[in-house]
Scaffold this active site. Structure first.
Site, PDB file in Angstrom:
ATOM      1  N   ILE A 219       0.865  -1.200   0.000  1.00  0.00           N
ATOM      2  CA  ILE A 219       0.000   0.000   0.000  1.00  0.00           C
ATOM      3  C   ILE A 219       0.895   1.242   0.000  1.00  0.00           C
ATOM      4  CG2 ILE A 219      -1.740   1.306   1.310  1.00  0.00           C
ATOM      5  CD1 ILE A 219      -2.229  -1.438   2.831  1.00  0.00           C
ATOM      6  N   HIS A 220       0.717   2.118  -0.981  1.00  0.00           N
ATOM      7  CA  HIS A 220       1.458   3.381  -0.922  1.00  0.00           C
ATOM      8  C   HIS A 220       0.787   4.539  -1.646  1.00  0.00           C
ATOM      9  CE1 HIS A 220       2.763   2.239  -5.000  1.00  0.00           C
ATOM     10  NE2 HIS A 220       3.013   3.528  -5.181  1.00  0.00           N
ATOM     11  N   ARG A 221      -0.315   4.261  -2.354  1.00  0.00           N
ATOM     12  CA  ARG A 221      -0.943   5.310  -3.163  1.00  0.00           C
ATOM     13  C   ARG A 221      -1.370   6.462  -2.252  1.00  0.00           C
ATOM     14  NH1 ARG A 221       0.711   5.443  -7.724  1.00  0.00           N
ATOM     15  NH2 ARG A 221       0.698   3.203  -7.913  1.00  0.00           N
TER      16      ARG A 221
END
Ligand code: UD1
Ligand code: UDP
Length: 380
Positions: A219-221
């Site tokens: 997860i990084h958006r």
């Protein structure tokens, strides 16, 4: 010919290894490549770790730009890239994808008439709240050679007015668009075969730690990390899933920094004490390929990881409302669930009980980098 390749963020560093390998193996007498690292990513495990492992030539320049707001970060890069282009006088500038490093390089080069080669052209989410969507559109429209990994990417360019007939003399005003397959497919095939050959499976520290059959999650958006509700919904779903499945989460520094401030206290504490959720630092690319191959399902908002799930024939649950990689959703092997708690759990369970079986070859023949080199030599 002399080319300057701009890299900056993790996925671009990894992508660049495919082109550098093709140049080294097949075109070293014709192409000289100079690598410029903007320094957008700078932690050891977001940058340095990839160079030796993937045999990427050492950058001649590191601009050391680091993290900042979009404007400040992009502006610093433009100024420094322009200086290098003026000094080095390359025949062309090669850029990848859709990050701030990509856009900065596109602005710097186009204004001083250095032809731009854009690899991963034409991809669109049709969601301009994504910084990447702005970066892609602006970059495509000042490029001279546009290499699209997918047919839908080529069609997006056609719909934006690009002429798909090839010109013998491509320019910024009359660019050439190619459908060439995905440079990351080249890489996944190349490095998976190295893993198989060297039994890295047995030497990856993660093999002994985690074995096989877990859910791999990244997860990084910014849409997910910067919105507390979305982040809480995603992590609540991960907690629920972890009641019956082990979840391995190599966490991007952006997300790691936001965990304690964004998550509700009880969710944060439950995640931290959970024995079936493993939050680890970002891993090297070979370790990532191992983790992807050993997983039974991939839960991600990453563009690159979505595609690698497909290359390695793993079902993928995408933590976004839309994707640029529409083919993998149309194929039924990936599902879009946004940050919706119920949908995440429903699609994870549905894929676990009924995994997709068909993964037609839609990302080329693992020779995209060679094709790109041939076109550069022919036209620039
Ligand atoms: C960037 C790209 C995104 C890409 C991602 C790949 C833009 C606008 N976004 O997002 O398209 O998917 O890279 O990973 O270019 N940080 C560190 N150490 C690092 C790098 C970043 O701690 O080595 C932290 C910093 O707090 C920084 C934050 O992560 O502010 C975000 O980094 P940034 O490069 O601005 O954007 P990414 O989210 O990484
Ligand atoms: N990746 C990696 N280590 C990790 C997480 C990802 O090597 O811990 C690789 C992954 O295999 C893929 C690329 O990084 O090749 C994707 O980068 P990221 O998710 O940061 O960005 P995006 O593709 O969304 O732009």
């Amino acid at each position: 010919m002399k080319i300057i390749t701009i890299i900056g963020a993790r996925p671009q560093i990894i992508k660049s290894s495919a082109l550098s390998r093709a140049i080294r193996d097949c075109f070293s007498d014709k192409i000289e490549e100079i690598i410029v690292h903007t320094g957008q990513h700078y932690d050891n495990n977001m940058s340095e770790v990839f160079f030796e492992q993937l045999s990427i030539p050492k950058p001649k320049y590191n601009l050391g730009v680091g993290s900042a707001s979009h404007g400040a970060q992009t502006a610093k890069m433009i100024e420094k890239i322009e200086e290098i282009l003026v000094q080095e006088k390359p025949n062309a500038l090669v850029i990848y994808g859709d990050t701030n490093s990509t856009l900065a390089a596109a602005i710097a080069a186009s204004k001083i008439h250095v032809p731009i080669v854009h690899i991963e052209a034409g991809l669109r989410s049709f969601n301009k709240s994504m910084p990447e969507e702005i970066n892609r559109i602006m970059t495509d429209h000042v490029s001279t050679l546009l290499f699209s990994p997918t047919i839908s990417g080529v069609n997006n360019l056609k719909n934006e007015g690009f002429d798909l007939r090839l010109s013998d003399n491509p320019t910024i005003d009359r660019p050439n668009v190619y459908h060439c397959g995905d440079i990351m497919y080249d890489n996944t095939i190349h490095f998976s075969s190295l893993i198989a050959g060297n039994s890295t499976e047995n030497t990856s520290e993660y093999y002994n730690k985690y074995g096989k059959g877990f859910i791999l999650c990244t997860i990084h958006r910014n849409a997910n990390t910067d919105d507390a509700k979305r982040m809480n919904d995603i992590f609540s779903a991960i907690l629920k899933i972890s009641q019956s499945e082990r979840v391995i989460l190599p966490l991007h520094p952006r997300t790691k920094k936001m965990l304690s401030s964004q998550l509700d206290k009880d969710i944060y504490e439950s995640i931290m004490v959970s024995k079936s959720i493993e939050i680890i630092d970002p891993v090297s690319f070979l370790d990532m390929i191992y983790l992807e191959s050993a997983s039974k399902l991939i839960l991600t908002d990453s563009g690159g990881v979505q595609k690698e799930a497909y290359f390695l024939e793993k079902p993928c649950v995408i933590l976004r409302p839309e994707t640029e990689w529409v083919e993998i959703v149309e194929n039924g092997s990936a599902k879009l669930v946004d940050a919706n708690y119920d949908k995440i759990i429903q699609e994870v369970n549905s894929f676990l009980s009924n995994p997709p079986k068909n993964y037609p070859k839609i990302f080329g023949d693992a020779k995209a980098s060679q094709f790109i080199c041939e076109q550069m030599i022919k036209y620039l």
